[in-house]
Scaffold this active site. Sequence first.
Site, short mmCIF file in Angstrom:
data_model
loop_
_atom_site.label_atom_id
_atom_site.label_comp_id
_atom_site.label_asym_id
_atom_site.label_seq_id
_atom_site.Cartn_x
_atom_site.Cartn_y
_atom_site.Cartn_z
N HIS A 60 0.89 -1.18 0.00
CA HIS A 60 0.00 0.00 0.00
C HIS A 60 0.91 1.22 0.00
O HIS A 60 1.59 1.47 0.99
CB HIS A 60 -0.86 0.03 1.27
CG HIS A 60 -1.72 -1.20 1.45
ND1 HIS A 60 -3.02 -1.27 1.00
CD2 HIS A 60 -1.45 -2.39 2.02
CE1 HIS A 60 -3.53 -2.46 1.30
NE2 HIS A 60 -2.60 -3.16 1.93
N PHE A 61 0.96 1.94 -1.11
CA PHE A 61 1.89 3.07 -1.21
C PHE A 61 1.18 4.44 -1.12
O PHE A 61 1.81 5.47 -1.30
CB PHE A 61 2.75 2.97 -2.47
CG PHE A 61 3.87 1.96 -2.35
CD1 PHE A 61 4.25 1.45 -1.11
CD2 PHE A 61 4.58 1.53 -3.48
CE1 PHE A 61 5.29 0.52 -0.99
CE2 PHE A 61 5.63 0.61 -3.37
CZ PHE A 61 5.97 0.12 -2.13
N ARG A 62 -0.12 4.45 -0.89
CA ARG A 62 -0.85 5.67 -0.46
C ARG A 62 -0.90 6.80 -1.46
O ARG A 62 -1.23 7.93 -1.09
CB ARG A 62 -0.24 6.22 0.84
CG ARG A 62 0.09 5.21 1.92
CD ARG A 62 -1.12 4.46 2.36
NE ARG A 62 -0.89 3.70 3.59
CZ ARG A 62 -1.69 2.74 4.01
NH1 ARG A 62 -2.75 2.37 3.30
NH2 ARG A 62 -1.45 2.11 5.13
N ASN A 92 -6.68 0.70 -2.27
CA ASN A 92 -7.31 1.56 -1.24
C ASN A 92 -6.56 2.87 -1.05
O ASN A 92 -6.19 3.25 0.05
CB ASN A 92 -7.45 0.81 0.09
CG ASN A 92 -6.13 0.30 0.65
OD1 ASN A 92 -5.19 0.05 -0.09
ND2 ASN A 92 -6.05 0.16 1.96
N HIS A 174 -8.99 -9.77 0.81
CA HIS A 174 -8.75 -9.61 2.25
C HIS A 174 -9.93 -10.31 2.93
O HIS A 174 -11.07 -9.89 2.76
CB HIS A 174 -8.72 -8.13 2.61
CG HIS A 174 -8.51 -7.87 4.07
ND1 HIS A 174 -7.43 -7.18 4.52
CD2 HIS A 174 -9.21 -8.24 5.17
CE1 HIS A 174 -7.47 -7.11 5.86
NE2 HIS A 174 -8.56 -7.74 6.26
N HIS A 228 -2.66 -12.57 2.82
CA HIS A 228 -2.23 -12.61 4.23
C HIS A 228 -2.98 -13.60 5.12
O HIS A 228 -3.72 -13.21 6.02
CB HIS A 228 -2.23 -11.22 4.85
CG HIS A 228 -3.38 -10.31 4.49
ND1 HIS A 228 -4.68 -10.72 4.42
CD2 HIS A 228 -3.39 -8.99 4.21
CE1 HIS A 228 -5.45 -9.70 4.10
NE2 HIS A 228 -4.69 -8.64 3.96
N ASP A 298 2.34 -6.89 2.54
CA ASP A 298 1.21 -6.04 2.95
C ASP A 298 1.76 -4.74 3.56
O ASP A 298 1.16 -4.19 4.51
CB ASP A 298 0.30 -6.77 3.95
CG ASP A 298 -1.03 -6.05 4.18
OD1 ASP A 298 -1.34 -5.12 3.42
OD2 ASP A 298 -1.74 -6.43 5.12
N HIS A 302 1.80 3.90 8.14
CA HIS A 302 1.09 5.00 8.80
C HIS A 302 2.15 5.77 9.57
O HIS A 302 3.15 5.17 10.00
CB HIS A 302 0.03 4.48 9.78
CG HIS A 302 -1.03 3.65 9.13
ND1 HIS A 302 -2.05 4.19 8.38
CD2 HIS A 302 -1.22 2.30 9.10
CE1 HIS A 302 -2.83 3.22 7.93
NE2 HIS A 302 -2.34 2.06 8.34
#
Length: 445
Positions: A60-62, A92, A174, A228, A298, A302
């Site tokens: 997840h690289f945002r 996401n 997921h 996962h 995964d 944050h």
Amino acid sequence: MRTLIRHGHCVLPAGIVEVDLLLENGRILGIDPPAGTAADETIDATGLHVLPGVIDDQVHFRDPGLTHKEDLRTGSLACAKGGVTTFLEMPNTTPATITQQALEEKLALAAGKCAVNYGFYIGATPENAGELKQAHRTPGIKIFIGSSTGNLLVDDQQALEQIFAETTLPICAHCEDEATVRANRERLAGGTSFADHSKIRDHAAAVISTRRAIDLAHRHQHRFHVLHVSTADELEFIRDHRGLITAEVCPHHLLFQIDDYERLGSLVQMNPSIKTAKDNAALWEALRDGTIQVLATDHAPHTLEEKQQPWPKAPSGLPAVENSLALMLDASRRGECTLEQIVQRMCTAPARVWDIVNKGQIVEGYDADLVLVDLEREHTIRNQEQVTKCGWSPWDGVTLTGCPVRTIVGGQTVYQNQDGRNVFDEAFRGTEAVYDHGRGGHWAE
Ligand code: DOR
């Protein structure tokens, strides 16, 4: 541009052999080229092992939208440091990647920024089956059958049936059961301990949801990858459907257990939650025996500030992409797995699960995506040395033996560890992964 890698121990599909590799125009031109072969650049790999570059199929690289946590530049530099030459990123972000247009915008963003190769999943919603049917330039469809960071969720049975019935791209999910999580959350409301996270997102939540997803995949005969896996019990169903179903495990579900909340609190809060020592052992066994084909991170950064909020306010997820290979090399020293299994699970299998063309193995004609590792080198993971924008690691202070020392993408060195210093080729840009989804059918090792 011709590059010769000399005297390395190469992990080839047939085994580990000391051979030279000749790279040209981004490809592996020759394995064991004739003595005296000329090259523009010679890399001395004496004492090192040469592996295919790692393909991390879940990060997840945002970017776009949450770039205060990470962006495609910092995330991909962290990949380069970790020996990851291709990443597949989750939908996401903000906006979520749920249309072909959003997917292509992300691909365009990545082209200008990424230090390694990239690909992006398209996310499922209860209403976007039409988009999913038409989607291309993507490894596959991601469904959040349980909710996590962001607002992507498909819990409705009819919507799930439609996605599995009408789409053809491989699907991953997921799996944590919403109703179970909700009921546990209500029962444990008012608690103050991070350990409650594993009681809310408990074994039952993971098992019920994984079983539900596998049932869908089985009835619709749809290729399906369980992301996962965190419990011993999920492995039973996965084993029963080997061939149609593939599965992934992450380092944190192998290496952390519920006692670790005491020491690390929210730093080990992620979804699915960490479980017990018994689950760790079963997951290691499944990784060794091939029930689980893929190891990925995964990677879910944050900021520390966000993570330092009290339970239950801290967000779930931890960064791992720059340490996963080193963690696994260290684990192999302890006898948890072999180097060949690491290559199989982190490089070869992800390419096969997602139909990625010409990657994942050291084979003539394949892309020259490689990582040179020093199995003897000791190093300590330090927050202040992390390349990920969030700037911390749950493994801060842990000393490992074995780490990537040079990462080559498309024949070019993009990262070198020079006496402990991280040196990047800032100008290099990776390329979009290419998929051959035409092959259809089932997984075969
Ligand atoms: O803990 C998690 N964090 N699990 C996920 O599935 C999503 C991720 C995130 O994006 O933060």
